[in-house]
Motif scaffolding. Structure first.
Motif, PDB file in Angstrom:
ATOM      1  N   ARG A  48      15.824 110.701  81.279  1.00  0.00           N
ATOM      2  CA  ARG A  48      16.084 110.028  80.002  1.00  0.00           C
ATOM      3  C   ARG A  48      17.386 109.248  80.116  1.00  0.00           C
ATOM      4  O   ARG A  48      18.450 109.822  80.304  1.00  0.00           O
ATOM      5  CB  ARG A  48      16.113 111.078  78.899  1.00  0.00           C
ATOM      6  CG  ARG A  48      14.770 111.786  78.812  1.00  0.00           C
ATOM      7  CD  ARG A  48      14.807 112.922  77.840  1.00  0.00           C
ATOM      8  NE  ARG A  48      14.926 112.445  76.472  1.00  0.00           N
ATOM      9  CZ  ARG A  48      14.923 113.262  75.418  1.00  0.00           C
ATOM     10  NH1 ARG A  48      14.815 114.562  75.590  1.00  0.00           N
ATOM     11  NH2 ARG A  48      15.017 112.764  74.209  1.00  0.00           N
ATOM     12  N   ILE A  49      17.255 107.940  80.000  1.00  0.00           N
ATOM     13  CA  ILE A  49      18.378 107.057  80.303  1.00  0.00           C
ATOM     14  C   ILE A  49      18.664 106.107  79.150  1.00  0.00           C
ATOM     15  O   ILE A  49      17.749 105.500  78.593  1.00  0.00           O
ATOM     16  CB  ILE A  49      18.051 106.261  81.589  1.00  0.00           C
ATOM     17  CG1 ILE A  49      18.256 107.182  82.800  1.00  0.00           C
ATOM     18  CG2 ILE A  49      18.897 105.011  81.710  1.00  0.00           C
ATOM     19  CD1 ILE A  49      17.784 106.603  84.086  1.00  0.00           C
ATOM     20  N   THR A  50      19.940 106.019  78.802  1.00  0.00           N
ATOM     21  CA  THR A  50      20.374 105.034  77.803  1.00  0.00           C
ATOM     22  C   THR A  50      21.325 104.074  78.484  1.00  0.00           C
ATOM     23  O   THR A  50      22.225 104.503  79.210  1.00  0.00           O
ATOM     24  CB  THR A  50      21.075 105.743  76.620  1.00  0.00           C
ATOM     25  OG1 THR A  50      20.128 106.636  76.023  1.00  0.00           O
ATOM     26  CG2 THR A  50      21.557 104.751  75.573  1.00  0.00           C
ATOM     27  N   LEU A  51      21.101 102.795  78.271  1.00  0.00           N
ATOM     28  CA  LEU A  51      21.868 101.795  79.010  1.00  0.00           C
ATOM     29  C   LEU A  51      23.072 101.259  78.243  1.00  0.00           C
ATOM     30  O   LEU A  51      23.866 100.516  78.801  1.00  0.00           O
ATOM     31  CB  LEU A  51      20.954 100.626  79.381  1.00  0.00           C
ATOM     32  CG  LEU A  51      19.774 101.010  80.263  1.00  0.00           C
ATOM     33  CD1 LEU A  51      18.802  99.851  80.382  1.00  0.00           C
ATOM     34  CD2 LEU A  51      20.264 101.429  81.636  1.00  0.00           C
ATOM     35  N   GLU A  52      23.160 101.630  76.964  1.00  0.00           N
ATOM     36  CA  GLU A  52      24.276 101.099  76.178  1.00  0.00           C
ATOM     37  C   GLU A  52      24.941 102.209  75.390  1.00  0.00           C
ATOM     38  O   GLU A  52      24.249 103.046  74.811  1.00  0.00           O
ATOM     39  CB  GLU A  52      23.755 100.039  75.198  1.00  0.00           C
ATOM     40  CG  GLU A  52      23.247  98.818  75.911  1.00  0.00           C
ATOM     41  CD  GLU A  52      22.499  97.848  75.026  1.00  0.00           C
ATOM     42  OE1 GLU A  52      22.361  96.689  75.428  1.00  0.00           O
ATOM     43  OE2 GLU A  52      22.041  98.260  73.945  1.00  0.00           O
ATOM     44  N   ALA A  53      26.253 102.207  75.398  1.00  0.00           N
ATOM     45  CA  ALA A  53      27.007 103.232  74.676  1.00  0.00           C
ATOM     46  C   ALA A  53      27.732 102.600  73.496  1.00  0.00           C
ATOM     47  O   ALA A  53      28.259 101.497  73.622  1.00  0.00           O
ATOM     48  CB  ALA A  53      28.018 103.874  75.606  1.00  0.00           C
ATOM     49  N   PRO A  54      27.745 103.285  72.360  1.00  0.00           N
ATOM     50  CA  PRO A  54      28.481 102.712  71.230  1.00  0.00           C
ATOM     51  C   PRO A  54      29.988 102.805  71.430  1.00  0.00           C
ATOM     52  O   PRO A  54      30.734 101.994  70.930  1.00  0.00           O
ATOM     53  CB  PRO A  54      28.045 103.563  70.042  1.00  0.00           C
ATOM     54  CG  PRO A  54      27.546 104.844  70.620  1.00  0.00           C
ATOM     55  CD  PRO A  54      27.064 104.531  72.003  1.00  0.00           C
ATOM     56  N   TYR A  55      30.402 103.797  72.154  1.00  0.00           N
ATOM     57  CA  TYR A  55      31.833 103.965  72.412  1.00  0.00           C
ATOM     58  C   TYR A  55      32.031 104.031  73.922  1.00  0.00           C
ATOM     59  O   TYR A  55      31.188 104.554  74.647  1.00  0.00           O
ATOM     60  CB  TYR A  55      32.340 105.266  71.776  1.00  0.00           C
ATOM     61  CG  TYR A  55      32.008 105.362  70.320  1.00  0.00           C
ATOM     62  CD1 TYR A  55      32.600 104.517  69.389  1.00  0.00           C
ATOM     63  CD2 TYR A  55      31.071 106.299  69.866  1.00  0.00           C
ATOM     64  CE1 TYR A  55      32.279 104.596  68.047  1.00  0.00           C
ATOM     65  CE2 TYR A  55      30.753 106.384  68.521  1.00  0.00           C
ATOM     66  CZ  TYR A  55      31.355 105.530  67.622  1.00  0.00           C
ATOM     67  OH  TYR A  55      31.030 105.607  66.302  1.00  0.00           O
ATOM     68  N   ASP A  56      33.157 103.549  74.385  1.00  0.00           N
ATOM     69  CA  ASP A  56      33.402 103.505  75.825  1.00  0.00           C
ATOM     70  C   ASP A  56      33.484 104.879  76.465  1.00  0.00           C
ATOM     71  O   ASP A  56      33.263 105.032  77.650  1.00  0.00           O
ATOM     72  CB  ASP A  56      34.719 102.770  76.119  1.00  0.00           C
ATOM     73  CG  ASP A  56      34.567 101.296  75.816  1.00  0.00           C
ATOM     74  OD1 ASP A  56      33.416 100.832  75.781  1.00  0.00           O
ATOM     75  OD2 ASP A  56      35.593 100.640  75.598  1.00  0.00           O
ATOM     76  N   ASP A  57      33.798 105.891  75.649  1.00  0.00           N
ATOM     77  CA  ASP A  57      34.030 107.214  76.239  1.00  0.00           C
ATOM     78  C   ASP A  57      32.766 108.071  76.277  1.00  0.00           C
ATOM     79  O   ASP A  57      32.840 109.285  76.279  1.00  0.00           O
ATOM     80  CB  ASP A  57      35.128 107.952  75.472  1.00  0.00           C
ATOM     81  CG  ASP A  57      34.772 108.143  74.006  1.00  0.00           C
ATOM     82  OD1 ASP A  57      33.792 107.521  73.556  1.00  0.00           O
ATOM     83  OD2 ASP A  57      35.472 108.905  73.314  1.00  0.00           O
ATOM     84  N   MET A  58      31.596 107.402  76.306  1.00  0.00           N
ATOM     85  CA  MET A  58      30.367 108.209  76.366  1.00  0.00           C
ATOM     86  C   MET A  58      30.398 109.077  77.626  1.00  0.00           C
ATOM     87  O   MET A  58      30.602 108.577  78.714  1.00  0.00           O
ATOM     88  CB  MET A  58      29.139 107.313  76.401  1.00  0.00           C
ATOM     89  CG  MET A  58      27.855 108.113  76.240  1.00  0.00           C
ATOM     90  SD  MET A  58      26.466 107.057  75.839  1.00  0.00           S
ATOM     91  CE  MET A  58      25.722 106.838  77.421  1.00  0.00           C
ATOM     92  N   PRO A  59      30.209 110.396  77.463  1.00  0.00           N
ATOM     93  CA  PRO A  59      30.323 111.253  78.640  1.00  0.00           C
ATOM     94  C   PRO A  59      29.202 110.974  79.637  1.00  0.00           C
ATOM     95  O   PRO A  59      28.108 110.579  79.259  1.00  0.00           O
ATOM     96  CB  PRO A  59      30.178 112.663  78.062  1.00  0.00           C
ATOM     97  CG  PRO A  59      29.525 112.488  76.742  1.00  0.00           C
ATOM     98  CD  PRO A  59      29.845 111.119  76.251  1.00  0.00           C
ATOM     99  N   ALA A  60      29.506 111.174  80.894  1.00  0.00           N
ATOM    100  CA  ALA A  60      28.490 111.004  81.930  1.00  0.00           C
ATOM    101  C   ALA A  60      27.407 112.038  81.720  1.00  0.00           C
ATOM    102  O   ALA A  60      27.651 113.129  81.235  1.00  0.00           O
ATOM    103  CB  ALA A  60      29.125 111.186  83.295  1.00  0.00           C
ATOM    104  N   ARG A  61      26.208 111.643  82.081  1.00  0.00           N
ATOM    105  CA  ARG A  61      25.067 112.544  81.872  1.00  0.00           C
ATOM    106  C   ARG A  61      25.111 113.648  82.921  1.00  0.00           C
ATOM    107  O   ARG A  61      25.376 113.410  84.091  1.00  0.00           O
ATOM    108  CB  ARG A  61      23.798 111.718  82.045  1.00  0.00           C
ATOM    109  CG  ARG A  61      22.520 112.445  81.906  1.00  0.00           C
ATOM    110  CD  ARG A  61      21.438 111.366  81.977  1.00  0.00           C
ATOM    111  NE  ARG A  61      20.114 111.926  81.845  1.00  0.00           N
ATOM    112  CZ  ARG A  61      19.426 112.377  82.866  1.00  0.00           C
ATOM    113  NH1 ARG A  61      19.949 112.395  84.060  1.00  0.00           N
ATOM    114  NH2 ARG A  61      18.195 112.823  82.668  1.00  0.00           N
ATOM    115  N   GLU A  62      24.887 114.873  82.474  1.00  0.00           N
ATOM    116  CA  GLU A  62      24.836 115.977  83.441  1.00  0.00           C
ATOM    117  C   GLU A  62      23.419 116.090  83.959  1.00  0.00           C
ATOM    118  O   GLU A  62      22.466 116.050  83.197  1.00  0.00           O
ATOM    119  CB  GLU A  62      25.220 117.286  82.766  1.00  0.00           C
ATOM    120  CG  GLU A  62      26.719 117.418  82.602  1.00  0.00           C
ATOM    121  CD  GLU A  62      27.076 118.457  81.576  1.00  0.00           C
ATOM    122  OE1 GLU A  62      26.211 119.308  81.276  1.00  0.00           O
ATOM    123  OE2 GLU A  62      28.206 118.411  81.093  1.00  0.00           O
ATOM    124  N   VAL A  63      23.292 116.184  85.237  1.00  0.00           N
ATOM    125  CA  VAL A  63      21.931 116.276  85.781  1.00  0.00           C
ATOM    126  C   VAL A  63      21.737 117.627  86.439  1.00  0.00           C
ATOM    127  O   VAL A  63      22.636 118.144  87.064  1.00  0.00           O
ATOM    128  CB  VAL A  63      21.680 115.178  86.837  1.00  0.00           C
ATOM    129  CG1 VAL A  63      20.195 114.974  87.015  1.00  0.00           C
ATOM    130  CG2 VAL A  63      22.319 113.885  86.438  1.00  0.00           C
TER     131      VAL A  63
END
Ligand code: G4P
Length: 295
Positions: free
Chosen positions: A280-295
């Motif tokens: 599940r991938i989102t390509l745009e973040a509303p805020y710059d500090d969106m945490p990296a996705r944990e896999v």
């Protein structure tokens, strides 16, 4: 289906929506949860003329859940009610009529105070092509209604579709255009499948996709294609081509002389991405500090 938007189409599409606004209480603005900015019409505030609005993040089954939460908070901060749904299975679509009533509660309360029996809330779904308007209409209606891929400028008789007892929807959605003059938007929409390959070159779309994913979603690429070498700089084009070649080699996309068939590799990457096989991938973040996705 991809629509070629010319100024005349845009004007007609805008006019058609504004005609429909007279008939409805609330607009349901449908966005793609993976690209909420790129799937948004740049003139939507102007077009909807202050009509009460519910923002629906569709395809949330394909989007990063943490990013979706951030987007919901972002839209709430902007003063919009927002729900995230999956129209393909119907997950959470039942929240749409509930939220719509909540948004219109003052109007409904006034009708009751005047001794009127409040009628069903009337809504119109609006959004760019391929965002899932027809799928959502069919889901809310509980049957097949809307023809997919309808065009701006093509009108047909309007009908109301009942959604339970408390909501009615216009059967034809309002079709908006994306902000296509922005190349980044074009590529992001192409990555999600909203713009088809006839318009942009498949290798270019896949290149762009790998470049976007090599940053925040590198682990996803690494695991799916069993890659070893992370690019030290995801902005470095040569390193991105290298990653595409590595993927091609892993998937047996080889031509004579052991060269990698990049077009074939590109097809695999895009099919995997669009089908959610990369997760599940989102390509745009509303805020710059969106945490990296944990896999
Ligand atoms: P539109 O009316 O806004 O143009 O969009 P439409 O409903 O035709 O949906 C475009 C594509 O998006 C369709 O796939 C549809 O199945 C898919 N879709 C819509 N909503 C969702 C959702 O919430 N989650 C997921 N995963 N997919 C969704 P298609 O491949 O073009 O057609 P088909 O294979 O479904 O026939």
């Amino acid at each position: 289906m991809t629509i070629q938007w010319f100024p005349g189409h845009m004007t007609r599409a805008k006019r058609q929506i504004q005609e429909k606004l007279k008939l409805i209480d609330i607009a349901i603005e449908l966005l793609d949860a993976r690209v909420p900015l790129s799937s948004r019409n740049p003139m939507v505030d102007d077009i909807l003329q202050g009509k009460p609005r519910l923002i629906v993040l569709n395809k949330s089954d394909l989007a990063d859940p943490r990013a979706t939460e951030q987007w919901m908070a972002y839209f709430a901060h902007e003063g919009h009610e927002c729900v995230a749904v999956d129209s393909s299975t119907g997950t959470r679509v039942n929240e749409i009529p509930i939220k719509a009533k909540e948004i219109l509660h003052e109007k409904i309360a006034k009708q009751i105070a005047k001794g009127m029996n409040p009628r069903a809330v009337r809504g119109l779904i609006v959004g760019i092509p391929n965002v899932g308007k027809s799928t959502l209409i069919n889901r809310l209606a509980g049957r097949n209604i809307a023809a997919t891929g309808d065009k701006p400028g093509v009108t047909k008789g309007q009908q109301w579709i009942k959604v339970g007892t408390e909501m009615e929807l216009l059967d034809t959605p309002g079709i908006l255009w994306p902000k296509f003059e922005d190349q980044l938007v074009g590529y992001r929409l192409a990555m999600t499948g909203a713009i088809r390959e006839q318009i942009l070159n498949i290798d270019d779309i896949a290149f762009f996709a790998v470049r976007e994913l090599a940053g925040r979603y590198w682990k996803v690429l690494k695991e799916r294609y069993e890659l070893d070498n992370a690019p030290s700089d995801p902005e470095d084009n040569e390193q991105i081509v290298q990653v595409m070649e590595d993927i091609g080699r892993k998937r047996g996309c080889l031509m004579g002389g052991g060269r990698v068939d990049l077009e074939k590799a590109s097809g695999i990457i895009l099919r995997d991405l669009r089908a959610g096989k990369l997760g599940r991938i989102t390509l745009e973040a509303p805020y710059d500090d969106m945490p990296a996705r944990e896999v």
